[in-house]
Design an enzyme around this catalytic site. Structure first.
Site, PDB file in Angstrom:
ATOM      1  N   ALA A 113     -10.419   8.535   7.788  1.00  0.00           N
ATOM      2  CA  ALA A 113     -10.023   9.904   7.461  1.00  0.00           C
ATOM      3  C   ALA A 113      -8.937   9.914   6.374  1.00  0.00           C
ATOM      4  CB  ALA A 113      -9.515  10.600   8.722  1.00  0.00           C
ATOM      5  N   ASP A 146      -3.081   6.307  -3.062  1.00  0.00           N
ATOM      6  CA  ASP A 146      -1.900   5.735  -2.411  1.00  0.00           C
ATOM      7  C   ASP A 146      -1.295   4.679  -3.349  1.00  0.00           C
ATOM      8  OD1 ASP A 146      -3.675   3.651  -2.108  1.00  0.00           O
ATOM      9  OD2 ASP A 146      -3.007   3.134  -0.091  1.00  0.00           O
ATOM     10  N   SER A 172       0.799  -1.222   0.000  1.00  0.00           N
ATOM     11  CA  SER A 172       0.000   0.000   0.000  1.00  0.00           C
ATOM     12  C   SER A 172       0.839   1.285   0.000  1.00  0.00           C
ATOM     13  CB  SER A 172      -0.938  -0.083   1.205  1.00  0.00           C
ATOM     14  OG  SER A 172      -1.799   0.990   1.279  1.00  0.00           O
ATOM     15  N   PRO A 229      -1.536   1.422  19.411  1.00  0.00           N
ATOM     16  CA  PRO A 229      -0.450   0.810  18.649  1.00  0.00           C
ATOM     17  C   PRO A 229      -0.894   0.633  17.204  1.00  0.00           C
ATOM     18  CG  PRO A 229      -1.600  -0.858  19.944  1.00  0.00           C
ATOM     19  CD  PRO A 229      -2.241   0.456  20.277  1.00  0.00           C
ATOM     20  N   SER A 230       0.005   0.881  16.265  1.00  0.00           N
ATOM     21  CA  SER A 230      -0.324   0.673  14.848  1.00  0.00           C
ATOM     22  C   SER A 230      -0.498  -0.818  14.591  1.00  0.00           C
ATOM     23  CB  SER A 230       0.813   1.217  13.979  1.00  0.00           C
ATOM     24  OG  SER A 230       0.733   0.664  12.683  1.00  0.00           O
ATOM     25  N   GLY A 231      -1.417  -1.140  13.685  1.00  0.00           N
ATOM     26  CA  GLY A 231      -1.582  -2.536  13.283  1.00  0.00           C
ATOM     27  C   GLY A 231      -0.730  -2.867  12.071  1.00  0.00           C
ATOM     28  N   THR A 232      -0.121  -1.867  11.453  1.00  0.00           N
ATOM     29  CA  THR A 232       0.621  -2.131  10.213  1.00  0.00           C
ATOM     30  C   THR A 232       2.093  -1.747  10.289  1.00  0.00           C
ATOM     31  OG1 THR A 232       0.096   0.058   9.354  1.00  0.00           O
ATOM     32  CG2 THR A 232      -1.435  -1.701   8.800  1.00  0.00           C
ATOM     33  N   ASP A 284      -6.083   2.151  -3.149  1.00  0.00           N
ATOM     34  CA  ASP A 284      -7.333   1.942  -2.421  1.00  0.00           C
ATOM     35  C   ASP A 284      -7.700   3.157  -1.570  1.00  0.00           C
ATOM     36  OD1 ASP A 284      -5.434   1.489  -0.482  1.00  0.00           O
ATOM     37  OD2 ASP A 284      -6.116  -0.532   0.027  1.00  0.00           O
ATOM     38  N   ASP A 344      -1.272   1.517  -3.769  1.00  0.00           N
ATOM     39  CA  ASP A 344      -2.033   0.417  -4.378  1.00  0.00           C
ATOM     40  C   ASP A 344      -3.447   0.862  -4.746  1.00  0.00           C
ATOM     41  OD1 ASP A 344      -2.889   0.575  -1.749  1.00  0.00           O
ATOM     42  OD2 ASP A 344      -3.209  -1.571  -1.538  1.00  0.00           O
TER      43      ASP A 344
HETATM   44  P1  NG1 Z   1      -2.523   1.468  11.552  1.00  0.00           P
HETATM   45  O1  NG1 Z   1      -1.097   1.292  11.137  1.00  0.00           O
HETATM   46  O2  NG1 Z   1      -3.106   0.325  12.350  1.00  0.00           O
HETATM   47  O3  NG1 Z   1      -2.770   2.811  12.152  1.00  0.00           O
HETATM   48  C1  NG1 Z   1      -3.173   2.204   9.068  1.00  0.00           C
HETATM   49  C2  NG1 Z   1      -4.251   3.249   9.023  1.00  0.00           C
HETATM   50  C3  NG1 Z   1      -5.598   2.536   9.040  1.00  0.00           C
HETATM   51  C4  NG1 Z   1      -5.709   1.523   7.898  1.00  0.00           C
HETATM   52  C5  NG1 Z   1      -4.495   0.610   7.888  1.00  0.00           C
HETATM   53  C6  NG1 Z   1      -4.455  -0.313   6.681  1.00  0.00           C
HETATM   54  C7  NG1 Z   1      -4.336   5.462  10.061  1.00  0.00           C
HETATM   55  C8  NG1 Z   1      -4.189   6.272  11.288  1.00  0.00           C
HETATM   56  N1  NG1 Z   1      -4.172   4.141  10.188  1.00  0.00           N
HETATM   57  O4  NG1 Z   1      -3.388   1.423  10.216  1.00  0.00           O
HETATM   58  O5  NG1 Z   1      -6.603   3.486   8.972  1.00  0.00           O
HETATM   59  O6  NG1 Z   1      -5.907   2.164   6.670  1.00  0.00           O
HETATM   60  O7  NG1 Z   1      -3.270   1.364   7.923  1.00  0.00           O
HETATM   61  O8  NG1 Z   1      -3.847   0.215   5.562  1.00  0.00           O
HETATM   62  O9  NG1 Z   1      -4.578   6.031   8.987  1.00  0.00           O
HETATM   63 ZN    ZN Z   2      -3.544   1.221   0.149  1.00  0.00          ZN
END
Ligand code: NG1
Ligand code: ZN
Length: 550
Positions: free
Chosen positions: A380, A284, A68, A505-508, A288, A286
């Site tokens: 957002a 972005d 992404s 915490p970020s998931g990515t 989406d 990819d």
């Molecule tokens: P994380 O890294 O969990 O904040 C980010 C985006 C999510 C979502 C995912 C998947 C923000 C603050 N966080 O997640 O909204 O799009 O990546 O791509 O934009």
């Molecule tokens: Zn993307």
């Protein structure tokens, strides 16, 4: 099935050994990390896709190789379920176990245990559709995936280099092809362009032509694909110019451009100068996500983010439903805690539409939106779409228009449903939706922007030793651990008029995110940096402390 039946799996797995020092996790966006470390994981995702297809009676499962908006050296892989939606959450654990199996024999053992727990009929021929983005590590990962698919004799379709939402669309088309009621379209690039292009032209016919739209494609896969879409539409209603469309040169993907850069930095791509009055948007890497922006007559930058797209779409749909005279057909909006506070107030107080908060990550928003008749959901950052649930479809089918105006509104609602990629957020389909609404209303970007004024906001990232110690509740807006940190955040927030801040915490990414809003830009930045500083000091900050706001 006996273990010996998987000799091919063990043999092929041997070509893609797992790096010993890495633990992988299937997160919000699948697996995502440095591209070169993902070979074993992607091979194993091929195996999992096969099992998932068998568990769904041989329906086609999708596999997308992409990271992404992340930097070019990253890559990732995620699975797509039969209706084009994100992988069912209960399988995420299987993905993580499989990716972390230490040896080839362990891979076979995990495979066998999934087959047993899910009661999978392995005599079914699995089907998988896959694609990749333009990253340099993607071809290597694709080869690993193909080994995984070959190891389980999968009937596979390679879609080559397409956007993530295009792959989701293809998967849904393939699995609905035999149902007259649910058939989604032709599972090809041409079919995608034809479906969305035709719906767009149906909706804008007879209206004045818009001015040119400049599209920053983040030097990613959106560039070639949106050019093909424009060729297919071939109309002055879709007059575009692609900027940042270089997918060949190394190091350019998402670099100083793209929707994430524009949203996070609240400025235009580094390579672009905005002309007041002109119209711009960014995808972005990819394609989406999408955000729009423009410069006013003083040259100041104005962002129209996912919240603005969501409110534009919700307003238009609400008005059409009312014009159609269909009773009890509700439009609702799903947001996350990152939604600008002004957008939430606008939806509640001005539009008078129901709104709910979901956890970050589109799968959570998607599930909430499915509960609404017409559910508009956007993050957002510009990732989102609109869903029409079965109740909405039934009401549209039963509609008995009493006038030509009502009949036209019903017809437009059907056309809008065809214009929207319901399987997942899609920059190209969302762009056509925004263009449709602006053309129909005869609005400039500045007129669209007038709906409400964003609260100043700031999103920061703090790198910590261990982000897994951060636990949240209340749609991720309140920390329950580390102990005491939420009290510190609350005390800081209380100092600023209309202040709001939360930490998760970020998931990515391996980081913790800090979001803040306040009545003025300087209050907002002070709040954001003081919360980030507190996180750094009290929860094991690593590297540089977030710069103090001066
Ligand atoms: P994380 O890294 O969990 O904040 C980010 C985006 C999510 C979502 C995912 C998947 C923000 C603050 N966080 O997640 O909204 O799009 O990546 O791509 O934009
Ligand atoms: Zn993307």
């Amino acid at each position: 099935m006996t273990t010996s039946a998987f000799t091919k799996v063990a043999e092929y797995s041997g070509k893609h050994p797992k790096p010993a020092d890495i633990t992988f996790a299937y997160g919000t966006a699948g697996f995502r990390t440095i591209g070169e470390t993902l070979e074993s994981t992607v091979f194993r995702v091929g195996l999992l896709a096969a099992l998932r297809s068998q568990s769904k009676q041989g329906q086609t499962i999708g596999v997308m190789i992409t990271a992404s908006h992340n930097e070019e050296r990253d890559n990732g892989v995620k699975l797509v379920d039969p209706m084009g939606e994100m992988l069912q959450q209960s399988w995420e654990g299987y993905c993580t176990s499989m990716a972390n199996a230490a040896t080839d024999d362990d891979v076979v053992a995990v495979l066998s245990s999934i087959i047993e727990s899910e009661g999978i009929d392995v005599s079914i021929r699995p089907k998988v559709a896959y694609a990749r983005d333009t990253r340099p590590s993607s071809p290597l990962l694709q080869a690993a995936l193909e080994d995984g698919l070959a190891a389980l004799d999968v009937e596979a379709i390679n879609y080559g280099i397409v956007t993530t939402p295009q792959l989701h669309y293809f998967v849904r088309c393939i699995n609905t092809a035999d149902s007259a009621a649910a058939a989604y379209g032709e599972p090809t690039e041409a079919g995608y362009n034809k479906k969305y292009g035709a719906a767009f032209l149906r909706l804008v016919e007879g209206k004045p032509h818009p001015s040119k739209l400049y599209i920053d494609a983040a030097n990613g896969v959106g560039a070639p694909q949106v050019r093909k879409l424009a060729e297919a539409i071939n109309s002055p209603y879709f007059n575009i110019e692609v900027c940042n469309g270089d997918t060949e040169s190394l190091g350019k993907l998402n670099m100083g451009c793209g929707a994430d850069y524009v949203k996070t930095n609240q400025r235009q791509p580094a390579s672009m100068t905005l002309t007041p009055g002109d119209r711009y948007c960014s995808f972005d890497g990819d394609a989406d996500r999408i955000v729009y922006y423009y410069a006013d007559e003083h040259g100041s930058f104005h962002l129209l983010d996912g919240d603005k797209i969501s409110t534009l779409a919700a307003t238009y749909l609400r008005d059409l439903v009312s014009a159609a005279g269909i009773e009890d057909l509700q439009v609702g909006v799903v947001q996350t805690a990152y939604a600008n506070g002004s957008s939430t107030s606008y939806i509640k107080d001005t539009l008078k539409l129901p709104t709910v908060f979901a956890k970050t990550g589109v799968k959570h928003l998607h599930h909430e939106a499915e509960k609404m008749h017409i559910g508009v959901y956007f993050e957002a950052n510009g990732h989102g779409t609109v869903l029409f649930n079965a109740g909405a479809i039934a009401k549209l089918r039963e509609a008995k228009p009493q006038s030509p105006a009502q009949a036209d509104a019903v017809e437009r609602l059907w056309a809008l449903r065809d214009l929207i990629n319901e399987s997942v957020g899609d920059a190209m389909s969302d762009m056509l939706l925004v263009e449709t609404i602006l053309i129909c209303k005869g609005w400039t970007l500045a007129q669209w922007d007038e709906a409400y004024t964003d609260m100043p906001s700031r999103l920061l990232k703090v790198v910590v030793n261990d982000r897994t110690i951060f636990k949240t509740t209340n749609a991720e807006q309140t920390l329950t651990a580390p102990k005491g940190l939420q009290d510190v955040v609350d005390a800081l927030v209380a100092k600023f008029p209309r202040g709001r801040s939360f930490v998760r915490p970020s998931g990515t990414e391996d980081a913790v995110r800090v979001y803040a809003e306040a009545a003025t830009r300087s209050d907002c930045d002070q709040l954001a940096y003081s919360v980030a500083g507190a996180v750094f000091d009290k929860a094991g900050g690593r590297g540089e402390r977030p710069a103090e706001f001066i």
